[in-house]
Scaffold this motif. Structure first.
Motif, PDB file in Angstrom:
ATOM      1  N   ALA A  20       0.835  -1.201   0.000  1.00 26.63           N
ATOM      2  CA  ALA A  20       0.000   0.000   0.000  1.00 26.63           C
ATOM      3  C   ALA A  20       0.868   1.249   0.000  1.00 26.63           C
ATOM      4  O   ALA A  20       0.576   2.230  -0.692  1.00 26.63           O
ATOM      5  CB  ALA A  20      -0.924  -0.004   1.216  1.00 26.63           C
ATOM      6  N   ALA A  21       1.946   1.219   0.772  1.00 31.39           N
ATOM      7  CA  ALA A  21       2.868   2.352   0.801  1.00 31.39           C
ATOM      8  C   ALA A  21       3.516   2.566  -0.562  1.00 31.39           C
ATOM      9  O   ALA A  21       3.658   3.700  -1.029  1.00 31.39           O
ATOM     10  CB  ALA A  21       3.927   2.135   1.868  1.00 31.39           C
ATOM     11  N   ALA A  22       3.895   1.463  -1.230  1.00 32.29           N
ATOM     12  CA  ALA A  22       4.524   1.568  -2.554  1.00 32.29           C
ATOM     13  C   ALA A  22       3.581   2.209  -3.555  1.00 32.29           C
ATOM     14  O   ALA A  22       3.974   3.087  -4.335  1.00 32.29           O
ATOM     15  CB  ALA A  22       4.949   0.184  -3.036  1.00 32.29           C
ATOM     16  N   ARG A  23       2.316   1.803  -3.538  1.00 33.59           N
ATOM     17  CA  ARG A  23       1.355   2.380  -4.485  1.00 33.59           C
ATOM     18  C   ARG A  23       1.101   3.845  -4.174  1.00 33.59           C
ATOM     19  O   ARG A  23       0.946   4.670  -5.088  1.00 33.59           O
ATOM     20  CB  ARG A  23       0.045   1.594  -4.453  1.00 33.59           C
ATOM     21  CG  ARG A  23      -0.928   1.978  -5.556  1.00 33.59           C
ATOM     22  CD  ARG A  23      -2.068   0.992  -5.687  1.00 33.59           C
ATOM     23  NE  ARG A  23      -1.594  -0.339  -6.066  1.00 33.59           N
ATOM     24  CZ  ARG A  23      -2.408  -1.388  -6.247  1.00 33.59           C
ATOM     25  NH1 ARG A  23      -3.730  -1.245  -6.080  1.00 33.59           N
ATOM     26  NH2 ARG A  23      -1.913  -2.559  -6.599  1.00 33.59           N
ATOM     27  N   THR A  24       1.080   4.196  -2.898  1.00 35.55           N
ATOM     28  CA  THR A  24       0.900   5.602  -2.520  1.00 35.55           C
ATOM     29  C   THR A  24       2.082   6.432  -2.991  1.00 35.55           C
ATOM     30  O   THR A  24       1.918   7.548  -3.507  1.00 35.55           O
ATOM     31  CB  THR A  24       0.737   5.723  -0.993  1.00 35.55           C
ATOM     32  OG1 THR A  24      -0.392   4.948  -0.576  1.00 35.55           O
ATOM     33  CG2 THR A  24       0.518   7.172  -0.586  1.00 35.55           C
ATOM     34  N   LEU A  25       3.298   5.912  -2.829  1.00 38.94           N
ATOM     35  CA  LEU A  25       4.490   6.619  -3.298  1.00 38.94           C
ATOM     36  C   LEU A  25       4.468   6.800  -4.813  1.00 38.94           C
ATOM     37  O   LEU A  25       4.860   7.856  -5.328  1.00 38.94           O
ATOM     38  CB  LEU A  25       5.745   5.851  -2.870  1.00 38.94           C
ATOM     39  CG  LEU A  25       6.079   5.910  -1.377  1.00 38.94           C
ATOM     40  CD1 LEU A  25       7.079   4.812  -1.010  1.00 38.94           C
ATOM     41  CD2 LEU A  25       6.642   7.281  -1.005  1.00 38.94           C
ATOM     42  N   GLU A  26       4.006   5.783  -5.529  1.00 43.73           N
ATOM     43  CA  GLU A  26       3.892   5.890  -6.986  1.00 43.73           C
ATOM     44  C   GLU A  26       2.916   6.994  -7.372  1.00 43.73           C
ATOM     45  O   GLU A  26       3.165   7.776  -8.299  1.00 43.73           O
ATOM     46  CB  GLU A  26       3.443   4.550  -7.573  1.00 43.73           C
ATOM     47  CG  GLU A  26       4.505   3.464  -7.510  1.00 43.73           C
ATOM     48  CD  GLU A  26       3.948   2.097  -7.876  1.00 43.73           C
ATOM     49  OE1 GLU A  26       2.711   1.978  -8.004  1.00 43.73           O
ATOM     50  OE2 GLU A  26       4.752   1.162  -8.034  1.00 43.73           O
ATOM     51  N   ASN A  27       1.798   7.065  -6.651  1.00 41.91           N
ATOM     52  CA  ASN A  27       0.818   8.120  -6.940  1.00 41.91           C
ATOM     53  C   ASN A  27       1.390   9.497  -6.640  1.00 41.91           C
ATOM     54  O   ASN A  27       1.141  10.459  -7.381  1.00 41.91           O
ATOM     55  CB  ASN A  27      -0.456   7.887  -6.116  1.00 41.91           C
ATOM     56  CG  ASN A  27      -1.221   6.654  -6.552  1.00 41.91           C
ATOM     57  OD1 ASN A  27      -1.093   6.193  -7.685  1.00 41.91           O
ATOM     58  ND2 ASN A  27      -2.016   6.101  -5.658  1.00 41.91           N
TER      59      ASN A  27
END
Length: 264
Positions: free
Chosen positions: A16-23
């Motif tokens: 979830a953190a990785a996807r948030t960072l990508e966004n």
């Protein structure tokens, strides 16, 4: 808001953190070096495979054999849990806001029938009656107690004939761990009647939502010790608000009790 969302995602899963960072990296106003750093961090997050909360969930499911609704705020975490739980042999139904109406009905029917577990997001659970299940697991904990109560309210409602068990999984040292400490140690939230938490928080005299109050305390704190101190002060205010609510409720009971007494 982006940093708050990232803090929430970090408490949920590295995916979830990785996807948030990508966004966050897609923000057009960022410099190239900042965008590159965010994408590097996202890649590091995707490589993390260990998840202590997921390991604890698997042990919990071995200990508690009844149907359970597992809530998460993040689709990336939901996808992670779906794969790992099915790999472990669990029958899982998946429910989220991106499903069509027919897909949602099919997921609920599956959970009502053979599936023991329902993996659910906040948006997916709105307005659903799930009182045929008797356990809620908050895989990640919202910073807003009202959202937690809404999750429990999907099961603890008219027609529920069993006690509803509530399991909260939090990582030590996170903001959600501090929130859970306040809700358990100060408010005894999970012993309250559905609806009372709203009345208590209304006595705090804060115009902000509770999660915004927590976010401000975190942003304004120089270190974890100061944040813990500020959260304890908030907890004391919550305890005073709880006492004021029960005092007012007792007064109302004395004042209006005779009006609702059946005439002989």
């Amino acid at each position: 808001m982006a940093l708050v969302t990232l803090q929430m995602a970090l408490g949920s899963s590295s995916q979830a953190a990785a996807r948030t960072l990508e966004n966050m990296a897609e923000n057009a106003g960022l410099a190239d070096d900042a965008r590159g750093m965010l994408r590097t961090l996202a890649e590091l997050g995707r490589r993390v495979t260990d998840n202590a909360k997921l390991d604890r969930l698997l042990r919990l499911l071995a200990e508690f054999q009844d149907k359970m609704v597992i809530f998460t705020q993040f689709r990336a975490t939901q996808e992670l849990l779906t794969g790992r739980l099915r790999q472990a042999g669990h029958d899982v139904a998946v429910f989220h806001g991106g499903l069509s109406r027919l897909e949602k009905e099919a997921a609920i029917a599956e959970f009502r029938g053979p599936a023991r577990l329902l993996l659910c997001t906040e948006s997916g659970s709105e307005g659903r009656n799930l009182q045929f299940a008797h356990a809620v697991c908050n895989f990640d904990l919202p910073w807003n107690p009202m959202k937690i109560e809404q999750r429990i309210g999907r099961l603890s409602r008219i027609g529920q004939t069993h006690d509803v068990h509530v399991f909260n999984l939090v990582a030590a040292g996170t903001i959600e761990a501090g929130v859970l400490h306040l809700l358990e140690a100060k408010l005894s939230m999970f012993e309250l009647v559905i609806g009372e938490i709203d009345m208590i928080l209304g006595n705090l005299d804060d115009e902000q939502e509770f999660q915004d109050v927590v976010a401000d305390l975190w942003a304004e704190s120089a270190d974890s010790d100061e944040f813990a101190r500020r959260m304890n002060e908030l907890g004391d205010r919550m305890l005073a608000a709880k006492s004021a609510y029960f005092e007012q409720r007792s007064h109302d009971d004395r004042l209006f009790a005779d009006r609702f007494t059946a005439e002989g």
